[in-house]
Design an enzyme around this catalytic site. Structure first.
Site, PDB file in Angstrom:
ATOM      1  N   GLN A 100      13.171 -14.147 -67.219  1.00 56.51           N
ATOM      2  CA  GLN A 100      12.778 -16.011 -67.755  1.00 56.51           C
ATOM      3  C   GLN A 100      14.052 -15.821 -68.199  1.00 56.51           C
ATOM      4  O   GLN A 100      13.641 -15.293 -69.485  1.00 56.51           O
ATOM      5  CB  GLN A 100      11.883 -15.657 -68.141  1.00 56.51           C
ATOM      6  CG  GLN A 100      11.959 -17.481 -68.456  1.00 56.51           C
ATOM      7  CD  GLN A 100      10.394 -17.726 -69.413  1.00 56.51           C
ATOM      8  OE1 GLN A 100      10.287 -17.042 -70.268  1.00 56.51           O
ATOM      9  NE2 GLN A 100       9.862 -19.387 -69.544  1.00 56.51           N
ATOM     10  N   TYR A 178      13.025 -25.279 -76.979  1.00 56.45           N
ATOM     11  CA  TYR A 178      14.303 -24.817 -76.754  1.00 56.45           C
ATOM     12  C   TYR A 178      15.613 -25.932 -75.568  1.00 56.45           C
ATOM     13  O   TYR A 178      15.553 -26.496 -75.160  1.00 56.45           O
ATOM     14  CB  TYR A 178      13.819 -23.321 -75.618  1.00 56.45           C
ATOM     15  CG  TYR A 178      12.825 -22.225 -76.098  1.00 56.45           C
ATOM     16  CD1 TYR A 178      12.951 -22.328 -78.308  1.00 56.45           C
ATOM     17  CD2 TYR A 178      11.541 -22.624 -76.174  1.00 56.45           C
ATOM     18  CE1 TYR A 178      12.026 -21.568 -78.718  1.00 56.45           C
ATOM     19  CE2 TYR A 178      10.690 -21.259 -76.347  1.00 56.45           C
ATOM     20  CZ  TYR A 178      10.953 -21.241 -78.012  1.00 56.45           C
ATOM     21  OH  TYR A 178      10.153 -20.681 -78.942  1.00 56.45           O
ATOM     22  N   ARG A 225      11.561 -23.603 -65.683  1.00 55.28           N
ATOM     23  CA  ARG A 225       9.589 -24.048 -66.357  1.00 55.28           C
ATOM     24  C   ARG A 225      10.678 -25.231 -67.181  1.00 55.28           C
ATOM     25  O   ARG A 225      11.562 -25.334 -67.655  1.00 55.28           O
ATOM     26  CB  ARG A 225      10.019 -22.486 -67.093  1.00 55.28           C
ATOM     27  CG  ARG A 225       8.064 -23.233 -67.604  1.00 55.28           C
ATOM     28  CD  ARG A 225       7.971 -21.390 -68.596  1.00 55.28           C
ATOM     29  NE  ARG A 225       5.993 -22.190 -68.367  1.00 55.28           N
ATOM     30  CZ  ARG A 225       5.373 -21.398 -69.004  1.00 55.28           C
ATOM     31  NH1 ARG A 225       5.589 -20.764 -69.850  1.00 55.28           N
ATOM     32  NH2 ARG A 225       4.293 -21.776 -68.686  1.00 55.28           N
ATOM     33  N   GLY A 315      -1.416 -16.346 -68.566  1.00 51.67           N
ATOM     34  CA  GLY A 315      -0.653 -15.810 -69.932  1.00 51.67           C
ATOM     35  C   GLY A 315      -1.919 -14.676 -70.661  1.00 51.67           C
ATOM     36  O   GLY A 315      -1.991 -14.183 -70.501  1.00 51.67           O
ATOM     37  N   ARG A 316      -2.462 -15.332 -71.667  1.00 52.35           N
ATOM     38  CA  ARG A 316      -3.057 -14.931 -72.471  1.00 52.35           C
ATOM     39  C   ARG A 316      -3.998 -14.268 -71.543  1.00 52.35           C
ATOM     40  O   ARG A 316      -5.088 -12.866 -72.574  1.00 52.35           O
ATOM     41  CB  ARG A 316      -3.746 -16.283 -73.434  1.00 52.35           C
ATOM     42  CG  ARG A 316      -2.924 -16.146 -75.376  1.00 52.35           C
ATOM     43  CD  ARG A 316      -2.628 -18.197 -75.029  1.00 52.35           C
ATOM     44  NE  ARG A 316      -2.821 -18.485 -74.480  1.00 52.35           N
ATOM     45  CZ  ARG A 316      -3.191 -19.872 -75.658  1.00 52.35           C
ATOM     46  NH1 ARG A 316      -3.456 -20.112 -76.125  1.00 52.35           N
ATOM     47  NH2 ARG A 316      -3.615 -20.828 -73.955  1.00 52.35           N
TER      48      ARG A 316
HETATM   49  C1  FNR Z   1       3.794 -17.304 -74.923  1.00 54.12           C
HETATM   50  N1  FNR Z   1       4.349 -18.575 -73.779  1.00 54.12           N
HETATM   51  C2  FNR Z   1       5.371 -18.464 -73.565  1.00 54.12           C
HETATM   52  N2  FNR Z   1       6.066 -19.609 -72.697  1.00 54.12           N
HETATM   53  C3  FNR Z   1       7.596 -19.100 -71.710  1.00 54.12           C
HETATM   54  O1  FNR Z   1       8.213 -20.156 -71.478  1.00 54.12           O
HETATM   55  N3  FNR Z   1       8.111 -18.028 -72.257  1.00 54.12           N
HETATM   56  C4  FNR Z   1       8.028 -18.006 -73.207  1.00 54.12           C
HETATM   57  O2  FNR Z   1       8.669 -16.088 -72.949  1.00 54.12           O
HETATM   58  C5  FNR Z   1       6.372 -17.793 -73.775  1.00 54.12           C
HETATM   59  N4  FNR Z   1       5.676 -16.704 -74.568  1.00 54.12           N
HETATM   60  C6  FNR Z   1       4.760 -16.786 -75.449  1.00 54.12           C
HETATM   61  C7  FNR Z   1       3.986 -16.137 -76.013  1.00 54.12           C
HETATM   62  C8  FNR Z   1       2.890 -15.773 -76.332  1.00 54.12           C
HETATM   63  C9  FNR Z   1       2.345 -14.429 -77.361  1.00 54.12           C
HETATM   64  C10 FNR Z   1       1.989 -16.780 -76.453  1.00 54.12           C
HETATM   65  C11 FNR Z   1       0.212 -16.859 -76.259  1.00 54.12           C
HETATM   66  C12 FNR Z   1       2.350 -17.798 -74.945  1.00 54.12           C
HETATM   67  C13 FNR Z   1       3.743 -19.395 -73.403  1.00 54.12           C
HETATM   68  C14 FNR Z   1       2.599 -19.540 -72.190  1.00 54.12           C
HETATM   69  O3  FNR Z   1       3.173 -18.743 -70.994  1.00 54.12           O
HETATM   70  C15 FNR Z   1       1.997 -19.698 -71.197  1.00 54.12           C
HETATM   71  O4  FNR Z   1       2.179 -20.903 -70.534  1.00 54.12           O
HETATM   72  C16 FNR Z   1       0.452 -19.565 -71.864  1.00 54.12           C
HETATM   73  O5  FNR Z   1       0.242 -19.375 -72.485  1.00 54.12           O
HETATM   74  C17 FNR Z   1      -0.236 -20.749 -71.572  1.00 54.12           C
HETATM   75  O6  FNR Z   1      -1.290 -19.724 -70.549  1.00 54.12           O
HETATM   76  P1  FNR Z   1      -2.757 -19.212 -71.298  1.00 54.12           P
HETATM   77  O7  FNR Z   1      -2.500 -18.006 -71.785  1.00 54.12           O
HETATM   78  O8  FNR Z   1      -3.300 -20.397 -71.026  1.00 54.12           O
HETATM   79  O9  FNR Z   1      -3.330 -18.370 -69.658  1.00 54.12           O
HETATM   80  C1  8K6 Z   2       7.060 -13.985 -82.740  1.00 55.82           C
HETATM   81  C2  8K6 Z   2       6.258 -14.441 -81.786  1.00 55.82           C
HETATM   82  C3  8K6 Z   2       6.777 -14.893 -80.631  1.00 55.82           C
HETATM   83  C4  8K6 Z   2       6.474 -15.250 -79.758  1.00 55.82           C
HETATM   84  C5  8K6 Z   2       6.707 -16.571 -79.543  1.00 55.82           C
HETATM   85  C6  8K6 Z   2       6.240 -17.747 -78.495  1.00 55.82           C
HETATM   86  C7  8K6 Z   2       5.266 -19.066 -78.599  1.00 55.82           C
HETATM   87  C8  8K6 Z   2       3.991 -18.788 -78.888  1.00 55.82           C
HETATM   88  C9  8K6 Z   2       3.245 -19.035 -80.561  1.00 55.82           C
HETATM   89  C10 8K6 Z   2       3.921 -20.438 -79.954  1.00 55.82           C
HETATM   90  C11 8K6 Z   2       2.700 -21.439 -80.229  1.00 55.82           C
HETATM   91  C12 8K6 Z   2       2.490 -22.811 -80.161  1.00 55.82           C
HETATM   92  C13 8K6 Z   2       1.226 -23.409 -79.761  1.00 55.82           C
HETATM   93  C14 8K6 Z   2       1.322 -25.319 -79.873  1.00 55.82           C
HETATM   94  C15 8K6 Z   2       0.250 -25.579 -79.057  1.00 55.82           C
HETATM   95  C16 8K6 Z   2       0.011 -26.873 -79.487  1.00 55.82           C
HETATM   96  C17 8K6 Z   2      -0.930 -27.589 -79.022  1.00 55.82           C
HETATM   97  C18 8K6 Z   2      -1.169 -28.978 -79.556  1.00 55.82           C
END
Ligand code: FNR
Ligand code: 8K6
Length: 346
Positions: A100, A178, A225, A315-316
């Site tokens: 990515q 971004y 994406r 993801g998670r």
């Molecule tokens: C993310 N997500 C994310 N998305 C992306 O496009 N590039 C990235 O590097 C990241 N990094 C990232 C880190 C962490 C810790 C989380 C929790 C999420 C978003 C991720 O790809 C995904 O869209 C969301 O987590 C929602 O999917 P799940 O977790 O509900 O299956």
């Molecule tokens: C240092 C860790 C870097 C992680 C970057 C990826 C993003 C993870 C956290 C972003 C949180 C955004 C969640 C927003 C949800 C809003 C729903 C209304």
């Protein structure tokens, strides 16, 4: 119902996935201090090679794209070599992996690279960097047209580097507020030149990046994406709708490997999109669509059966369960994700 997730899926003539479960891109902040992927990262990805496709954590294309500590890069020979370790480990276990490609734009911080942050317009976001709360976001410098052309070239070079590193393709990170997404929303794009003001202009840089990468590595290895619904580090604007109507229509002719929704919870609805992001994109884009956002294997399989998207990204749960695919297939219970799991790569 979940049985359908285990059917192979052809993205195109050159890439067929073993199943329809993708590992979503997940930033882990565990590269070394030169932003080189480590052996622990290779092991982490290899443990997840049963996914139909792994999408790597976001990888910065150049130093000023960095917004978080220890996010890996793809712009030095050492970084390319580090990724070769990762891709070989995944391939050895029969998996596939896309890189990515990332530039955080105004979500970057000078702390990480010692220069000025750049963005479409000099509009900063409120708040501080996650994990480095002492760092408040800065007002970025608005990019000149020459600097925009250089960025397109740098994305293209990073895509070529990804192929050198053994990736099966790239996913351009055009989501989650971004750099590329900053051009597509009125909150962050206030330009009055050929890169702002109208849907055609606001989509010009994103399409230039897509086209440069397609020209460099081929459409079959290029994916994207997008986040039409603003939900993090961005204010939504009803005028953004026309920008995405135009952008998605233009993307149809590029014949990408797939298009991927960027959202944390696909149950969220957006008034200016007339509902969920995935339903909006499906209505404006006819080719392979990857859904994501708080789905389980069951709800994701139902969404695929209902024709709402074609492939499911997880993801998670993939952080909590390296063997997610096997557990779903064998109907074993899953470990529940918690944020503390981000501290180390398991
Ligand atoms: C993310 N997500 C994310 N998305 C992306 O496009 N590039 C990235 O590097 C990241 N990094 C990232 C880190 C962490 C810790 C989380 C929790 C999420 C978003 C991720 O790809 C995904 O869209 C969301 O987590 C929602 O999917 P799940 O977790 O509900 O299956
Ligand atoms: C240092 C860790 C870097 C992680 C970057 C990826 C993003 C993870 C956290 C972003 C949180 C955004 C969640 C927003 C949800 C809003 C729903 C209304």
């Amino acid at each position: 119902m979940t049985a359908d997730l285990f059917q192979p899926y052809a993205l195109n003539a050159s890439i067929t996935l073993n199943n329809k479960i993708l590992m979503a891109p997940l930033t882990r902040c565990q590269a070394d201090d030169d932003l080189v992927p480590t052996q622990a990262m290779a092991d982490y990805y290899a443990r997840r090679a049963d996914a139909g496709l792994i999408i790597s954590e976001a990888v910065i294309i150049r130093p000023d794209g960095q917004g978080y500590p220890n996010t890996p890069g793809l712009f030095t020979p050492e970084q390319i070599q580090g990724w070769q370790r990762v891709t070989s480990a995944v391939h050895a276990k029969g998996g596939k992996i896309f890189a990515q490609l990332w530039h955080t734009g105004r979500v970057a911080h000078s702390h990480f690279f010692g220069g000025q942050t750049v963005a479409p317009s000099a509009v900063k976001i409120e708040g501080t960097v996650p994990r480095q709360r002492e760092l408040a976001y800065e007002t970025p410098k608005a990019l000149t047209t020459d600097e925009i052309a250089q960025l397109v070239a740098d994305y293209s070079q990073a895509a070529a580097n990804a192929i050198d590193a053994g990736f099966d393709g790239v996913e351009i990170h055009g989501a989650n507020a971004y750099l590329i997404d900053q051009f597509l929303h009125h909150d962050s794009n206030r330009r009055d030149d050929e890169f702002g003001g109208t849907p055609e202009n606001m989509a010009r840089f994103p399409l230039a990046v897509v086209d440069a990468i397609v020209n460099r590595i081929g459409n079959e290895r290029t994916a994207l994406r997008v986040s039409p619904g603003a939900y993090v580090n961005m204010q939504g604007d009803s005028r953004d709708r026309a920008v995405f109507d135009y952008f998605l229509n233009q993307l149809e002719s590029r014949q990408l490997a797939y298009l991927h929704v960027g959202i944390f919870d696909d149950a969220l609805t957006f008034e200016y999109l007339g509902g969920r992001v995935s339903d909006y994109v499906r209505g404006h884009y006819s080719q392979t669509l990857v859904g994501v956002g708080s789905y389980s294997a069951e709800t994701g399989a139902q969404a695929i059966a209902d024709g709402r998207f074609d492939l499911l990204a997880i993801g998670r749960p993939f952080i909590a369960n390296p063997d997610y695919v096997v557990r779903v297939r064998d109907r074993q219970p899953l470990v529940t994700y918690s944020d503390e799991m981000l501290a180390e790569l398991v």
